[in-house]
Design a protein around this motif. Structure first.
Motif, PDB file in Angstrom:
ATOM      1  N   PHE A 151      -0.339   6.105   8.485  1.00 53.95           N
ATOM      2  CA  PHE A 151       1.082   5.978   8.196  1.00 53.95           C
ATOM      3  C   PHE A 151       1.758   7.346   8.200  1.00 53.95           C
ATOM      4  O   PHE A 151       2.801   7.548   8.818  1.00 53.95           O
ATOM      5  N   VAL A 202      10.888   4.202  21.223  1.00 57.01           N
ATOM      6  CA  VAL A 202      10.440   4.767  19.948  1.00 57.01           C
ATOM      7  C   VAL A 202       9.644   3.715  19.158  1.00 57.01           C
ATOM      8  O   VAL A 202       8.568   3.994  18.628  1.00 57.01           O
ATOM      9  N   LYS A 246      11.743   3.803   6.407  1.00 64.25           N
ATOM     10  CA  LYS A 246      12.058   3.211   7.710  1.00 64.25           C
ATOM     11  C   LYS A 246      10.774   2.886   8.467  1.00 64.25           C
ATOM     12  O   LYS A 246      10.631   1.814   9.065  1.00 64.25           O
ATOM     13  N   LYS A 247       9.836   3.825   8.417  1.00 65.62           N
ATOM     14  CA  LYS A 247       8.532   3.597   9.048  1.00 65.62           C
ATOM     15  C   LYS A 247       7.866   2.363   8.443  1.00 65.62           C
ATOM     16  O   LYS A 247       7.338   1.503   9.155  1.00 65.62           O
ATOM     17  N   ALA A 248       7.896   2.285   7.105  1.00 68.91           N
ATOM     18  CA  ALA A 248       7.203   1.194   6.412  1.00 68.91           C
ATOM     19  C   ALA A 248       7.781  -0.172   6.795  1.00 68.91           C
ATOM     20  O   ALA A 248       7.030  -1.111   7.085  1.00 68.91           O
ATOM     21  N   LEU A 269       9.479  -0.902   9.493  1.00 69.43           N
ATOM     22  CA  LEU A 269       9.240  -1.166  10.917  1.00 69.43           C
ATOM     23  C   LEU A 269       7.784  -1.584  11.157  1.00 69.43           C
ATOM     24  O   LEU A 269       7.508  -2.490  11.943  1.00 69.43           O
ATOM     25  N   LEU A 270       6.827  -0.950  10.443  1.00 68.56           N
ATOM     26  CA  LEU A 270       5.420  -1.323  10.611  1.00 68.56           C
ATOM     27  C   LEU A 270       5.156  -2.696   9.993  1.00 68.56           C
ATOM     28  O   LEU A 270       4.366  -3.488  10.528  1.00 68.56           O
ATOM     29  N   ASP A 316       6.360  -4.963  12.509  1.00 70.98           N
ATOM     30  CA  ASP A 316       5.455  -4.936  13.660  1.00 70.98           C
ATOM     31  C   ASP A 316       4.265  -5.888  13.438  1.00 70.98           C
ATOM     32  O   ASP A 316       3.903  -6.668  14.325  1.00 70.98           O
ATOM     33  N   SER A 317       3.684  -5.844  12.236  1.00 70.39           N
ATOM     34  CA  SER A 317       2.571  -6.751  11.921  1.00 70.39           C
ATOM     35  C   SER A 317       3.020  -8.204  12.005  1.00 70.39           C
ATOM     36  O   SER A 317       2.277  -9.073  12.460  1.00 70.39           O
ATOM     37  N   MET A 323       5.689   3.836  18.216  1.00 72.18           N
ATOM     38  CA  MET A 323       5.262   3.744  16.826  1.00 72.18           C
ATOM     39  C   MET A 323       4.261   2.603  16.646  1.00 72.18           C
ATOM     40  O   MET A 323       3.229   2.742  15.986  1.00 72.18           O
ATOM     41  N   TRP A 364       0.431   3.052  15.557  1.00 69.29           N
ATOM     42  CA  TRP A 364      -0.074   2.353  14.369  1.00 69.29           C
ATOM     43  C   TRP A 364      -1.326   1.544  14.714  1.00 69.29           C
ATOM     44  O   TRP A 364      -2.321   1.583  13.995  1.00 69.29           O
ATOM     45  N   SER A 417      12.887   8.286   5.253  1.00 72.82           N
ATOM     46  CA  SER A 417      12.259   8.317   6.573  1.00 72.82           C
ATOM     47  C   SER A 417      10.922   7.552   6.536  1.00 72.82           C
ATOM     48  O   SER A 417      10.611   6.778   7.444  1.00 72.82           O
ATOM     49  N   ASP A 418      10.140   7.720   5.454  1.00 67.88           N
ATOM     50  CA  ASP A 418       8.918   6.925   5.314  1.00 67.88           C
ATOM     51  C   ASP A 418       9.246   5.437   5.131  1.00 67.88           C
ATOM     52  O   ASP A 418       8.510   4.570   5.596  1.00 67.88           O
ATOM     53  N   ILE A 427       2.259   9.097  11.698  1.00 68.84           N
ATOM     54  CA  ILE A 427       3.214   8.567  12.682  1.00 68.84           C
ATOM     55  C   ILE A 427       4.577   9.214  12.504  1.00 68.84           C
ATOM     56  O   ILE A 427       5.105   9.288  11.403  1.00 68.84           O
ATOM     57  N   ILE A 431       8.580   9.066  13.455  1.00 75.07           N
ATOM     58  CA  ILE A 431       9.648   8.278  14.096  1.00 75.07           C
ATOM     59  C   ILE A 431      10.934   9.082  14.075  1.00 75.07           C
ATOM     60  O   ILE A 431      11.093  10.026  13.352  1.00 75.07           O
ATOM     61  N   ARG A 438       0.794  -1.228   0.000  1.00 75.37           N
ATOM     62  CA  ARG A 438       0.000   0.000   0.000  1.00 75.37           C
ATOM     63  C   ARG A 438       0.823   1.271   0.000  1.00 75.37           C
ATOM     64  O   ARG A 438       0.387   2.278  -0.530  1.00 75.37           O
ATOM     65  N   VAL A 439       1.999   1.273   0.623  1.00 72.75           N
ATOM     66  CA  VAL A 439       2.677   2.573   0.791  1.00 72.75           C
ATOM     67  C   VAL A 439       4.028   2.720   0.087  1.00 72.75           C
ATOM     68  O   VAL A 439       4.501   3.843  -0.049  1.00 72.75           O
TER      69      VAL A 439
END
Lengths: 242, 242
Positions: B237, A221, A176-178, A180-181, A184-185, A225, A229, A173-174, B240, B242, A164-165
């Motif tokens: 997304f 952190v 890294k978020k992607a 990590l999420l 996480d799932s 996050m 989420w 930076s996005d 958030i 980070i 999706r992203v």
């Protein structure tokens, strides 16, 4: 099991691996699955591993041995002397294939086999950034604009968020978020994947490992996050009318 | 492949299946995987199937034959005459096991085997609502308060959303949303799962099939929900830090 993911973006490469290793369900340990090799400014290479620990450790050990062999038979096999990232992938693939074959031969008496898959990513000065997925037989595929990410191990839980992203235009930076999420799932839904995590970032054209961070269990952190989420998912869920 | 999911909640049972069936990747068809049996007010039973189509069709055919056999040898095998949902699960499990064995014997000459898994859910008047997952061997597990949902087929992509939002207290309307979003994630990430979808709802103590809806490809409500969910994920997304 394991979960490793790599993104190849216009701005650079982002990689994430977990560290959980298990032999059966009652023998659980933590082993690094991200291995970094660099000559800063000249080349940066990251190898992420999934599969039989005996195969991945032996493969990495042989790659290291070739690097440390200044001359003689092994020197052409050094990934720090390879001309291109493609050659790096070929060397790692051949080593992986040979180790898998050697170990599986030993195990065949027990009717078992051992194998592993790997992500190989990086850049050599003057070349392009590349991200490969190596199969146990040593052949490989490469991330492209159409599919800018590759995953190994327990990859299904964390795929929907990436689908999706993530595009080539995603910022680091996005990205890294992607990852990590996505992790996480996977952590929430599968016990065979576990903290701590190893996050690696290689910026475009720096030819060095720009970030290499270990995220420990209980990291504030990461927990914040993860909680944000979950909350965003629950809010989004509540907001939808059917 | 297939994706089927069932939720057992305080307010009732919610079930969703896709319809995609494939033999190889170039032979793709659409087959119903949700089968409903009811005597309204007396009992409502839903069976959702995943696995080899020859096994699931033959199993359902034998169950139907037993229902239509008013007396004689087959009549004890009718799921509409079983005393409890547990007995229903046992009958379906035994039939499934027998069919799997029969068909696998035929296929063993080709070095192949065929199997299937099923969800069996429903309520008989005076009894509790129950939801079972049947393995190819005919043994089964049951949804409980700790794990109020069961999945068969391609279950990993759609698990994270269920893990986050579903409890026994979830309302039926939220439950419908949850299974549809769980399916939506699976549809996006796996081509072997496809529209149309079959959604079934059995309210507590009505002992009838309260809702049985087919959601076709291009369904506006489903598409709007899917788009709203994508948007919610992207917004979450973006929000958030980070």
């Amino acid at each position: 099991m394991t979960y490793c993911v790599g993104l190849l973006l216009n701005e650079g490469i982002v990689l994430l691996s977990d560290t959980r290793t298990n032999a059966g369900i009652d023998n659980i340990s933590s082993y690094r699955k991200t291995f970094l090799f660099e000559e800063p400014g000249e080349r940066a290479i990251a190898i992420l591993t999934a599969g039989s620990l005996s195969v991945t450790q032996t493969t990495i050990a042989r790659l290291r041995h070739a690097i440390e062999t200044p001359e003689g038979e092994g020197k052409d096999r050094s990934i720090l002397r390879a001309d291109t990232m493609l050659e790096v992938a070929e060397i790692v693939g051949e080593t992986l294939s040979q180790v898998s074959t050697d170990i599986s031969q030993k195990m065949s008496r027990m009717g078992q086999a051992a194998s592993a898959t790997m992500l190989v990513a990086g850049q050599r000065k003057g070349g392009a950034m590349r991200l490969f997925l190596l199969y146990p037989e040593g052949n490989f595929i490469e991330a492209t604009e159409d599919t800018p990410y590759l995953q190994i191990g327990e990859h299904k839980y964390g795929k929907p968020i990436l689908d999706r992203v993530v595009t080539m235009e995603t910022t680091l930076s996005d990205a890294k978020k992607a990852v990590l999420l996505s992790m996480d799932s996977t952590l929430r839904s599968n016990l065979s994947v576990g903290m701590p995590l190893d996050l690696t970032v290689i910026h475009k054209d720096t030819c060095r490992i720009d970030e290499s961070v270990r995220i420990e269990a209980g990291d504030e952190v990461f927990n914040a996050m993860s909680e944000a989420w979950s909350q965003a998912l629950r809010n989004g869920f509540t907001a939808i009318d059917i």
